[in-house]
Design a protein around this motif. Structure first.
Motif, PDB file in Angstrom:
ATOM      1  N   ASN A  18      78.982 -16.495  54.875  1.00  0.00           N
ATOM      2  CA  ASN A  18      78.402 -15.197  54.559  1.00  0.00           C
ATOM      3  C   ASN A  18      77.300 -14.825  55.545  1.00  0.00           C
ATOM      4  OD1 ASN A  18      78.288 -12.911  52.614  1.00  0.00           O
ATOM      5  ND2 ASN A  18      76.198 -13.628  52.329  1.00  0.00           N
ATOM      6  N   PHE A  19      76.537 -15.811  55.979  1.00  0.00           N
ATOM      7  CA  PHE A  19      75.482 -15.525  56.947  1.00  0.00           C
ATOM      8  C   PHE A  19      76.080 -15.126  58.296  1.00  0.00           C
ATOM      9  CE2 PHE A  19      72.671 -17.022  60.395  1.00  0.00           C
ATOM     10  CZ  PHE A  19      71.656 -16.088  60.225  1.00  0.00           C
ATOM     11  N   ILE A  20      77.167 -15.798  58.695  1.00  0.00           N
ATOM     12  CA  ILE A  20      77.830 -15.441  59.952  1.00  0.00           C
ATOM     13  C   ILE A  20      78.301 -13.992  59.903  1.00  0.00           C
ATOM     14  CG2 ILE A  20      79.877 -15.851  61.377  1.00  0.00           C
ATOM     15  CD1 ILE A  20      79.638 -18.820  60.685  1.00  0.00           C
ATOM     16  N   MET A  21      78.883 -13.603  58.771  1.00  0.00           N
ATOM     17  CA  MET A  21      79.372 -12.237  58.633  1.00  0.00           C
ATOM     18  C   MET A  21      78.222 -11.230  58.623  1.00  0.00           C
ATOM     19  SD  MET A  21      81.711 -10.556  55.623  1.00  0.00           S
ATOM     20  CE  MET A  21      80.437 -10.793  54.383  1.00  0.00           C
ATOM     21  N   SER A  22      77.170 -11.548  57.860  1.00  0.00           N
ATOM     22  CA  SER A  22      76.033 -10.627  57.776  1.00  0.00           C
ATOM     23  C   SER A  22      75.279 -10.554  59.105  1.00  0.00           C
ATOM     24  CB  SER A  22      75.081 -11.072  56.660  1.00  0.00           C
ATOM     25  OG  SER A  22      75.737 -11.101  55.413  1.00  0.00           O
ATOM     26  N   ALA A  23      75.060 -11.714  59.710  1.00  0.00           N
ATOM     27  CA  ALA A  23      74.310 -11.750  60.965  1.00  0.00           C
ATOM     28  C   ALA A  23      75.056 -11.070  62.096  1.00  0.00           C
ATOM     29  CB  ALA A  23      73.998 -13.195  61.346  1.00  0.00           C
ATOM     30  N   SER A  24      76.391 -11.078  62.025  1.00  0.00           N
ATOM     31  CA  SER A  24      77.164 -10.427  63.086  1.00  0.00           C
ATOM     32  C   SER A  24      76.882  -8.933  63.150  1.00  0.00           C
ATOM     33  CB  SER A  24      78.669 -10.665  62.873  1.00  0.00           C
ATOM     34  OG  SER A  24      79.127 -10.014  61.701  1.00  0.00           O
ATOM     35  N   SER A  25      76.536  -8.347  61.982  1.00  0.00           N
ATOM     36  CA  SER A  25      76.211  -6.924  61.948  1.00  0.00           C
ATOM     37  C   SER A  25      74.922  -6.638  62.696  1.00  0.00           C
ATOM     38  CB  SER A  25      76.067  -6.456  60.489  1.00  0.00           C
ATOM     39  OG  SER A  25      77.269  -6.666  59.791  1.00  0.00           O
ATOM     40  N   ILE A  26      74.084  -7.662  62.875  1.00  0.00           N
ATOM     41  CA  ILE A  26      72.827  -7.503  63.601  1.00  0.00           C
ATOM     42  C   ILE A  26      72.949  -8.042  65.019  1.00  0.00           C
ATOM     43  CG2 ILE A  26      70.367  -8.010  63.557  1.00  0.00           C
ATOM     44  CD1 ILE A  26      71.401  -6.322  61.211  1.00  0.00           C
ATOM     45  N   VAL A  27      73.613  -9.192  65.164  1.00  0.00           N
ATOM     46  CA  VAL A  27      73.690  -9.858  66.461  1.00  0.00           C
ATOM     47  C   VAL A  27      74.503  -9.042  67.463  1.00  0.00           C
ATOM     48  CG1 VAL A  27      74.504 -11.904  67.680  1.00  0.00           C
ATOM     49  CG2 VAL A  27      73.339 -12.142  65.488  1.00  0.00           C
ATOM     50  N   PHE A  28      75.620  -8.464  67.002  1.00  0.00           N
ATOM     51  CA  PHE A  28      76.448  -7.683  67.914  1.00  0.00           C
ATOM     52  C   PHE A  28      75.690  -6.488  68.502  1.00  0.00           C
ATOM     53  CE2 PHE A  28      80.029 -10.148  66.496  1.00  0.00           C
ATOM     54  CZ  PHE A  28      80.928 -10.075  67.542  1.00  0.00           C
ATOM     55  N   PRO A  29      74.953  -5.730  67.685  1.00  0.00           N
ATOM     56  CA  PRO A  29      74.145  -4.666  68.291  1.00  0.00           C
ATOM     57  C   PRO A  29      73.094  -5.189  69.264  1.00  0.00           C
ATOM     58  CG  PRO A  29      74.430  -4.259  65.956  1.00  0.00           C
ATOM     59  CD  PRO A  29      74.974  -5.624  66.214  1.00  0.00           C
ATOM     60  N   LEU A  30      72.544  -6.372  68.995  1.00  0.00           N
ATOM     61  CA  LEU A  30      71.559  -6.938  69.912  1.00  0.00           C
ATOM     62  C   LEU A  30      72.204  -7.332  71.243  1.00  0.00           C
ATOM     63  CD1 LEU A  30      69.312  -9.162  67.612  1.00  0.00           C
ATOM     64  CD2 LEU A  30      68.704  -7.032  68.748  1.00  0.00           C
ATOM     65  N   ILE A  31      73.437  -7.831  71.156  1.00  0.00           N
ATOM     66  CA  ILE A  31      74.156  -8.197  72.379  1.00  0.00           C
ATOM     67  C   ILE A  31      74.452  -6.957  73.219  1.00  0.00           C
ATOM     68  CG2 ILE A  31      76.331  -9.131  73.284  1.00  0.00           C
ATOM     69  CD1 ILE A  31      76.389 -11.024  70.894  1.00  0.00           C
ATOM     70  N   THR A  32      74.841  -5.899  72.534  1.00  0.00           N
ATOM     71  CA  THR A  32      75.230  -4.677  73.249  1.00  0.00           C
ATOM     72  C   THR A  32      74.043  -3.796  73.601  1.00  0.00           C
ATOM     73  OG1 THR A  32      75.551  -3.480  71.154  1.00  0.00           O
ATOM     74  CG2 THR A  32      77.459  -4.649  72.063  1.00  0.00           C
ATOM     75  N   PHE A  33      72.877  -4.108  73.049  1.00  0.00           N
ATOM     76  CA  PHE A  33      71.720  -3.230  73.210  1.00  0.00           C
ATOM     77  C   PHE A  33      71.328  -2.976  74.668  1.00  0.00           C
ATOM     78  CE2 PHE A  33      67.111  -2.460  73.341  1.00  0.00           C
ATOM     79  CZ  PHE A  33      67.084  -1.267  72.635  1.00  0.00           C
ATOM     80  N   PRO A  34      71.274  -3.993  75.541  1.00  0.00           N
ATOM     81  CA  PRO A  34      70.905  -3.701  76.945  1.00  0.00           C
ATOM     82  C   PRO A  34      71.824  -2.680  77.604  1.00  0.00           C
ATOM     83  CG  PRO A  34      70.801  -6.055  76.523  1.00  0.00           C
ATOM     84  CD  PRO A  34      71.451  -5.438  75.321  1.00  0.00           C
ATOM     85  N   TYR A  35      73.132  -2.808  77.343  1.00  0.00           N
ATOM     86  CA  TYR A  35      74.095  -1.881  77.950  1.00  0.00           C
ATOM     87  C   TYR A  35      73.962  -0.484  77.340  1.00  0.00           C
ATOM     88  CZ  TYR A  35      78.565   0.248  79.206  1.00  0.00           C
ATOM     89  OH  TYR A  35      79.531   1.109  79.672  1.00  0.00           O
ATOM     90  N   ILE A  36      73.907  -0.425  76.010  1.00  0.00           N
ATOM     91  CA  ILE A  36      73.835   0.865  75.326  1.00  0.00           C
ATOM     92  C   ILE A  36      72.534   1.594  75.645  1.00  0.00           C
ATOM     93  CG2 ILE A  36      73.619   1.938  73.054  1.00  0.00           C
ATOM     94  CD1 ILE A  36      76.460   1.294  73.855  1.00  0.00           C
ATOM     95  N   SER A  37      71.426   0.856  75.700  1.00  0.00           N
ATOM     96  CA  SER A  37      70.136   1.493  75.989  1.00  0.00           C
ATOM     97  C   SER A  37      70.111   2.061  77.407  1.00  0.00           C
ATOM     98  CB  SER A  37      68.998   0.492  75.803  1.00  0.00           C
ATOM     99  OG  SER A  37      69.139  -0.600  76.698  1.00  0.00           O
ATOM    100  N   ARG A  38      70.805   1.390  78.332  1.00  0.00           N
ATOM    101  CA  ARG A  38      70.857   1.865  79.714  1.00  0.00           C
ATOM    102  C   ARG A  38      71.764   3.084  79.842  1.00  0.00           C
ATOM    103  NH1 ARG A  38      74.336   0.824  83.800  1.00  0.00           N
ATOM    104  NH2 ARG A  38      75.355  -0.842  82.628  1.00  0.00           N
ATOM    105  N   VAL A  39      72.865   3.100  79.105  1.00  0.00           N
ATOM    106  CA  VAL A  39      73.838   4.191  79.211  1.00  0.00           C
ATOM    107  C   VAL A  39      73.424   5.408  78.378  1.00  0.00           C
ATOM    108  CG1 VAL A  39      76.223   4.875  78.748  1.00  0.00           C
ATOM    109  CG2 VAL A  39      75.747   2.628  79.721  1.00  0.00           C
ATOM    110  N   LEU A  40      73.115   5.182  77.106  1.00  0.00           N
ATOM    111  CA  LEU A  40      72.799   6.294  76.206  1.00  0.00           C
ATOM    112  C   LEU A  40      71.338   6.706  76.251  1.00  0.00           C
ATOM    113  CD1 LEU A  40      74.870   5.380  73.009  1.00  0.00           C
ATOM    114  CD2 LEU A  40      75.566   6.716  74.999  1.00  0.00           C
TER     115      LEU A  40
END
Length: 365
Positions: free
Chosen positions: A13-35
């Motif tokens: 359950n923690f893996i599933m819940s944390a993925s909702s936070i971790v994935f945005p953190l992983i993508t954040f550098p790219y998204i912040s630079r583009v958007l």
């Protein structure tokens, strides 16, 4: 139906819940630079607004459903009847909420300006009705929903890098975030036929659900005030750019909050089952360590603002970041104070209730 240990369920359950936070953190550098901050702020605002509508659409069913289904999980007929009743209630509230949502988006200028983004998020709200994760939590089938959730999020990650390339793609990014959180719901609904039947058998009794659903809804509403209202207020007081900065810092502290809620979600169905079967010894044995675990996590969260010093793109970004960490720090301090007073003055059930943020009504019939 195989029931795994609490430790296994908590990890899944923690893996599933944390993925909702971790994935945005992983993508954040790219998204912040583009958007840039403005694009991020628009998506964050739409997500915060839709959270409120989703709260009214689902009422207290996501939490109450776990308890109600856990009590009858050994009887497929009773379980199927309970699931059908909750889905019907959810369908009615979802329909009414959708009407209010459409009117709100059309009448509020700030929302109407981004109506495409809000409509996409609205679709995600409707799909949330088919998630029935409360059924899987009650049956303690965390392995399936975790694997399904992770596959969808990995696919979303690929779509993001393929489709989001410039600031105007924030609507596409909003659609991808909705897909990441909602696509697995359809598979969940189909897979649920393995455990329950959706054919009507007998007479429905909705009255037994209304009071506890509203009780859990009141608690969800109280929590939502300080978890989402800040983003919406900041949007109207400042703008999308400030929301983008603020949201970046908030994502960090949310990881620890996710850890605590994962613990509560895992223990609720098992303890409800013990109460129903009158296994008092097992109930008290398992409830002993939950307040201590939550208190440790909260004290870790309390130190988060001191451990992390975030400096974002501009002076307004730094102000928003400091404000976000100040909010998370004060929230953690309040929770820790609540935990300490509970341990001194209340019995086990009260401690467990404070640690999870769940009402003592769990032990009611």
């Amino acid at each position: 139906m195989k029931i795994h240990s609490v430790k296994f369920n908590f990890i899944m359950n923690f893996i599933m819940s944390a993925s909702s936070i971790v994935f945005p953190l992983i993508t954040f550098p790219y998204i912040s630079r583009v958007l840039m901050a403005t694009g991020n702020g628009k998506v964050a605002t739409a997500s915060a607004v839709i959270t409120y509508f989703n709260m009214f659409a689902s009422l207290g069913i996501p939490t109450y459903g776990i308890r109600a289904c856990a009590k009858v999980r050994d009887d497929k007929e009773k379980l199927s009847k309970t699931v059908q009743e909750l889905l019907i209630i959810n369908s009615i509230t979802m329909f009414l909420t959708c009407i209010v949502f459409v009117v709100t988006v059309a009448s509020v200028p700030e929302f109407a300006a981004e109506k495409e983004l809000y409509i996409i998020n609205g679709i995600g709200m409707v799909l949330n009705m088919f998630a029935i994760t409360w059924l899987y939590n009650a049956l303690e089938q965390y392995a399936y929903i975790t694997v399904c959730n992770m596959v969808v999020k990995l696919l979303s990650l690929v779509l993001m890098f393929l489709l989001v390339h410039n600031p105007e793609d924030y609507i596409v990014y909003g659609g991808i975030t909705v897909f990441a959180s909602s696509a697995s719901y359809v598979f969940n609904f189909v897979y649920a036929t393995k455990f329950v039947s959706f054919k009507k058998s007998g007479t429905y009794d909705f009255r037994i659900h209304i009071k506890p659903i509203l009780r859990f809804f009141a608690m969800a509403a109280a929590t939502s005030v300080y978890t989402n209202l800040d983003v919406v207020m900041l949007r109207f007081m400042q703008g999308n750019t400030e929301v983008g900065y603020y949201n970046a810092a908030i994502k960090v502290k949310t990881i620890l909050v996710t850890l605590i809620t994962s613990l509560g979600t895992v223990l609720l169905p098992r303890l409800s089952y013990y109460i129903k079967k009158e296994k008092t010894e097992d109930f008290y044995r398992m409830s002993m360590y939950s307040p201590a675990s939550a208190l440790f996590m909260l004290r870790t969260a309390q130190n988060l603002p001191h451990m992390l010093q975030v400096s974002l793109w501009s002076s307004s970004g730094r102000r928003a970041s400091r404000m976000a960490f100040a909010v998370s720090g004060s929230s953690a301090q309040a929770n820790c104070a609540s935990q300490s007073s509970t341990r001194r003055a209340s019995p086990i059930l009260s401690s467990m209730s404070r640690a999870w943020g769940m009402p003592l009504a769990m032990s009611a019939a």
